[in-house]
Each structure stands twice: as structure tokens, then as C-alpha cells.
Design a protein around this motif. Structure first.
Motif, PDB file in Angstrom:
ATOM      1  N   MET A   5       0.836  -1.193   0.000  1.00 17.38           N
ATOM      2  CA  MET A   5       0.000   0.000   0.000  1.00 17.38           C
ATOM      3  C   MET A   5       0.880   1.256   0.000  1.00 17.38           C
ATOM      4  SD  MET A   5      -2.844   1.226   2.804  1.00 17.38           S
ATOM      5  CE  MET A   5      -3.838  -0.238   2.512  1.00 17.38           C
ATOM      6  N   LYS A   6       0.562   2.186  -0.848  1.00 16.58           N
ATOM      7  CA  LYS A   6       1.328   3.416  -0.960  1.00 16.58           C
ATOM      8  C   LYS A   6       1.200   4.240   0.321  1.00 16.58           C
ATOM      9  CE  LYS A   6       1.747   7.486  -3.960  1.00 16.58           C
ATOM     10  NZ  LYS A   6       1.227   8.150  -5.180  1.00 16.58           N
ATOM     11  N   LYS A   7       2.337   4.723   0.804  1.00 17.26           N
ATOM     12  CA  LYS A   7       2.346   5.500   2.041  1.00 17.26           C
ATOM     13  C   LYS A   7       2.940   6.878   1.801  1.00 17.26           C
ATOM     14  CE  LYS A   7       2.578   1.517   5.148  1.00 17.26           C
ATOM     15  NZ  LYS A   7       1.204   1.706   5.651  1.00 17.26           N
ATOM     16  N   ARG A   8       2.506   7.805   2.655  1.00 11.32           N
ATOM     17  CA  ARG A   8       3.056   9.164   2.629  1.00 11.32           C
ATOM     18  C   ARG A   8       4.176   9.212   3.668  1.00 11.32           C
ATOM     19  NH1 ARG A   8      -2.441  11.898   4.140  1.00 11.32           N
ATOM     20  NH2 ARG A   8      -2.329  10.030   5.454  1.00 11.32           N
ATOM     21  N   ILE A   9       5.408   9.287   3.171  1.00  8.66           N
ATOM     22  CA  ILE A   9       6.583   9.159   4.024  1.00  8.66           C
ATOM     23  C   ILE A   9       7.394  10.446   4.023  1.00  8.66           C
ATOM     24  CG2 ILE A   9       8.722   7.883   4.418  1.00  8.66           C
ATOM     25  CD1 ILE A   9       7.480   5.508   2.955  1.00  8.66           C
ATOM     26  N   ALA A  10       7.699  10.949   5.215  1.00  7.18           N
ATOM     27  CA  ALA A  10       8.620  12.079   5.362  1.00  7.18           C
ATOM     28  C   ALA A  10       9.955  11.529   5.820  1.00  7.18           C
ATOM     29  CB  ALA A  10       8.086  13.075   6.377  1.00  7.18           C
ATOM     30  N   ILE A  11      11.037  11.964   5.187  1.00  7.88           N
ATOM     31  CA  ILE A  11      12.378  11.508   5.558  1.00  7.88           C
ATOM     32  C   ILE A  11      13.211  12.714   5.965  1.00  7.88           C
ATOM     33  CG2 ILE A  11      14.480  10.338   4.794  1.00  7.88           C
ATOM     34  CD1 ILE A  11      12.757   8.676   2.902  1.00  7.88           C
ATOM     35  N   ILE A  12      13.564  12.765   7.232  1.00 17.72           N
ATOM     36  CA  ILE A  12      14.366  13.864   7.758  1.00 17.72           C
ATOM     37  C   ILE A  12      15.834  13.550   7.513  1.00 17.72           C
ATOM     38  CG2 ILE A  12      15.031  15.100   9.860  1.00 17.72           C
ATOM     39  CD1 ILE A  12      12.202  14.374  10.928  1.00 17.72           C
ATOM     40  N   GLY A  13      16.535  14.504   6.905  1.00 22.01           N
ATOM     41  CA  GLY A  13      17.927  14.275   6.530  1.00 22.01           C
ATOM     42  C   GLY A  13      18.035  13.522   5.217  1.00 22.01           C
ATOM     43  N   ALA A  14      17.139  13.810   4.292  1.00 26.08           N
ATOM     44  CA  ALA A  14      17.027  13.047   3.046  1.00 26.08           C
ATOM     45  C   ALA A  14      18.213  13.226   2.113  1.00 26.08           C
ATOM     46  CB  ALA A  14      15.738  13.423   2.313  1.00 26.08           C
ATOM     47  N   ASN A  15      19.052  14.220   2.350  1.00 26.31           N
ATOM     48  CA  ASN A  15      20.232  14.412   1.506  1.00 26.31           C
ATOM     49  C   ASN A  15      21.488  13.778   2.106  1.00 26.31           C
ATOM     50  OD1 ASN A  15      19.051  15.752  -0.641  1.00 26.31           O
ATOM     51  ND2 ASN A  15      19.471  17.804   0.151  1.00 26.31           N
ATOM     52  N   GLY A  16      21.392  13.267   3.321  1.00 25.60           N
ATOM     53  CA  GLY A  16      22.539  12.631   3.946  1.00 25.60           C
ATOM     54  C   GLY A  16      22.803  11.257   3.357  1.00 25.60           C
ATOM     55  N   LYS A  17      23.873  10.620   3.813  1.00 26.46           N
ATOM     56  CA  LYS A  17      24.244   9.324   3.246  1.00 26.46           C
ATOM     57  C   LYS A  17      23.147   8.281   3.436  1.00 26.46           C
ATOM     58  CE  LYS A  17      29.283   9.764   3.434  1.00 26.46           C
ATOM     59  NZ  LYS A  17      30.543   9.231   4.024  1.00 26.46           N
ATOM     60  N   GLN A  18      22.697   8.099   4.688  1.00 25.94           N
ATOM     61  CA  GLN A  18      21.626   7.125   4.916  1.00 25.94           C
ATOM     62  C   GLN A  18      20.283   7.659   4.442  1.00 25.94           C
ATOM     63  OE1 GLN A  18      21.856   3.679   6.338  1.00 25.94           O
ATOM     64  NE2 GLN A  18      20.111   3.972   4.994  1.00 25.94           N
ATOM     65  N   GLY A  19      20.053   8.946   4.649  1.00 24.39           N
ATOM     66  CA  GLY A  19      18.793   9.545   4.227  1.00 24.39           C
ATOM     67  C   GLY A  19      18.563   9.444   2.734  1.00 24.39           C
ATOM     68  N   SER A  20      19.619   9.622   1.949  1.00 20.26           N
ATOM     69  CA  SER A  20      19.465   9.530   0.489  1.00 20.26           C
ATOM     70  C   SER A  20      19.189   8.089   0.061  1.00 20.26           C
ATOM     71  CB  SER A  20      20.712  10.070  -0.213  1.00 20.26           C
ATOM     72  OG  SER A  20      21.868   9.334   0.147  1.00 20.26           O
ATOM     73  N   CYS A  21      19.787   7.115   0.753  1.00 17.24           N
ATOM     74  CA  CYS A  21      19.492   5.710   0.453  1.00 17.24           C
ATOM     75  C   CYS A  21      18.040   5.384   0.779  1.00 17.24           C
ATOM     76  CB  CYS A  21      20.420   4.795   1.240  1.00 17.24           C
ATOM     77  SG  CYS A  21      22.148   4.845   0.745  1.00 17.24           S
ATOM     78  N   LEU A  22      17.564   5.888   1.900  1.00 19.88           N
ATOM     79  CA  LEU A  22      16.166   5.667   2.283  1.00 19.88           C
ATOM     80  C   LEU A  22      15.216   6.325   1.294  1.00 19.88           C
ATOM     81  CD1 LEU A  22      16.619   6.252   6.094  1.00 19.88           C
ATOM     82  CD2 LEU A  22      15.667   4.167   5.092  1.00 19.88           C
ATOM     83  N   THR A  23      15.549   7.541   0.881  1.00 20.75           N
ATOM     84  CA  THR A  23      14.703   8.262  -0.076  1.00 20.75           C
ATOM     85  C   THR A  23      14.624   7.520  -1.397  1.00 20.75           C
ATOM     86  OG1 THR A  23      15.295  10.378   0.958  1.00 20.75           O
ATOM     87  CG2 THR A  23      14.353  10.471  -1.248  1.00 20.75           C
ATOM     88  N   ASP A  24      15.779   7.088  -1.892  1.00 20.42           N
ATOM     89  CA  ASP A  24      15.804   6.346  -3.159  1.00 20.42           C
ATOM     90  C   ASP A  24      14.987   5.063  -3.057  1.00 20.42           C
ATOM     91  OD1 ASP A  24      17.477   8.304  -4.135  1.00 20.42           O
ATOM     92  OD2 ASP A  24      19.313   7.115  -3.966  1.00 20.42           O
ATOM     93  N   GLU A  25      15.138   4.339  -1.952  1.00  9.64           N
ATOM     94  CA  GLU A  25      14.423   3.074  -1.770  1.00  9.64           C
ATOM     95  C   GLU A  25      12.914   3.292  -1.733  1.00  9.64           C
ATOM     96  OE1 GLU A  25      14.087  -1.059  -1.290  1.00  9.64           O
ATOM     97  OE2 GLU A  25      15.959   0.044  -1.587  1.00  9.64           O
TER      98      GLU A  25
END
Length: 212
Positions: free
Chosen positions: A1-21
Motif C-alpha cells: 500500500m502506498k504510504k506518505r513518508i517524510a524523511i528527515i535528513g534526506a540528503n545525507g548518506k543514509q537519508g538519500s538511500c532511504l529516499t531512493d528506496e
């Protein structure tokens, strides 16, 4: 199910991996960063400092992921204050809070008497960060008004390692894989955390993950 996700620190090393995923899986992703652009252009942008976020900023998300990081002696205490602030923003809302945690919060023994943060096997240069993360986590565990989940990486957490698509879920002890290694890549960790975002198996719990 599609979710609305906010990622804090989305440009950081782990944050960018989470955002891409999360973007690759088709979720509606908003990156919360202090800068005016995101590395992943398919995600929405909310330009704001974590400590300036309000409950109103976060009210329309299904879940919030914190990939906040601080590494200097002056800023490391923000691991405590950042979690406290996010919990205060989300308390009583039913919006999940997922945290990129630290390995220092995991036990090194089966009797659960010694955490990695206090273990002599942890290099001295990581002690302050690990012990501060333990303090932050100890405070988080007392929050019964927030749907938090805290995911700990293993001892060896590598940004430059490739994604394998394989990982194993562990408990609250420092995990090792079949090769005896306590290791995972940032990208496989991101996959594990987004899996938890989708499945919700560890509400108000912490757990660990290691390479498959």
C-alpha cells in the motif's frame, strides 16, 4: 500500500538511500532538509530544520523517518534533543516515527548486561556518540504516546558497500551473519527500514539487521 513518508535528513548518506528506496517502491516521499534542493528529484521537498518542525508540518504523513546525524562533540547531544522534539510533534497522532538508530544500543552478551556502547571492543572515538545514542534511546523507550520504531545497524555499517537485496532481522543483541560478520551496507539497511515502514512489525520496539 502506498504510504506518505517524510524523511528527515534526506540528503545525507543514509537519508538519500532511504529516499531512493522509498521512491523506487512507489511511495509518496517528502524529503525534509535544510537546503533548497533534494538529491532525489522525484521526492517532494520540505525545506526546514528538524528543530523548527511542528506538529502541523507532519500531520499529513503516515510515517516519519529520522535519518538525523550529528558527529562533533558539540552537536552529538542533538541525538537526544532531536528525538525528544520529534516525539513531541507526533505524540498522540498515530503517525509512526522510524529512527535510524545506533549499534551502541545493542547488547554484546546473551544476559543483556553489557551494551556495545559500554563495551571495551568499541573504539574510543565512537564512545561519545554511542553512549549519547543510548541516552536518547532510553528516553525514547519511555514514550508510550508515540508509535516509534528504532532500527539498529550492526557494528560495521558501510556506505560504500553495494546493495545485495539480502538481510537478516536480528533482535536486541549485536547481530552477526552466517560468515560471523556484524556488517551491512547503507542500501540494505534502507531496504530493511522501508520494509518495516510497509509492514509495521516492530511498533514501540527496537530491533537490528545484518547482511544476509
Amino acid at each position: 500500500m502506498k504510504k506518505r513518508i517524510a524523511i528527515i535528513g534526506a540528503n545525507g548518506k543514509q537519508g538519500s538511500c532511504l529516499t531512493d528506496e522509498a521512491v523506487e517502491r512507489g511511495h509518496e516521499v517528502t524529503g525534509i532538509v535544510r537546503h533548497s534542493c533534494l538529491k532525489n528529484r522525484k521526492a517532494k521537498l520540505l525545506q526546514k530544520d528538524l528543530f523548527d518542525l511542528t506538529a502541523d508540518d507532519l500531520k499529513n504523513f503516515d510515517l516519519v523517518i529520522s535519518a538525523f546525524g550529528a558527529w562533533t562533540a558539540e552537536t552529538i547531544p542533538q541525538h537526544i534533543s532531536s528525538l525528544r522534539h520529534l516525539c513531541d510533534c507526533l505524540k498522540g497522532t498515530g503517525i509512526r516515527l522510524l529512527i535510524v538508530g545506533g549499534a551502541g544500543c545493542l547488547y554484546t552478551d546473551s544476559s543483556h548486561t553489557l551494551m556495545l556502547a559500554d563495551s571495551p571492543q568499541l573504539p574510543q572515538e565512537f564512545k561519545l556518540l554511542a553512549q549519547t545514542e543510548v541516552q536518547a534511546f532510553s528516553e525514547l523507550k519511555r514514550r508510550t504516546d508515540v508509535l516509534w520504531t528504532y532500527l539498529c545497524p550492526p557494528a560495521d555499517f558501510r556506505f560504500d558497500a553495494p546493495k545485495t537485496g539480502k538481510y537478516k532481522i536480528g533482535g536486541i543483541e549485536l547481530p552477526v551473519n552466517s560468515a560471523g560478520e556484524s556488517f551491512i551496507s547503507y542500501k540494505d539497511f534502507a531496504a530493511a527500514l522501508i520494509d518495516e515502514a510497509e509492514k509495521g512489525k516492530f511498533i514501540q520496539k527496537h530491533f537490528s539487521v545484518v547482511s544476509g
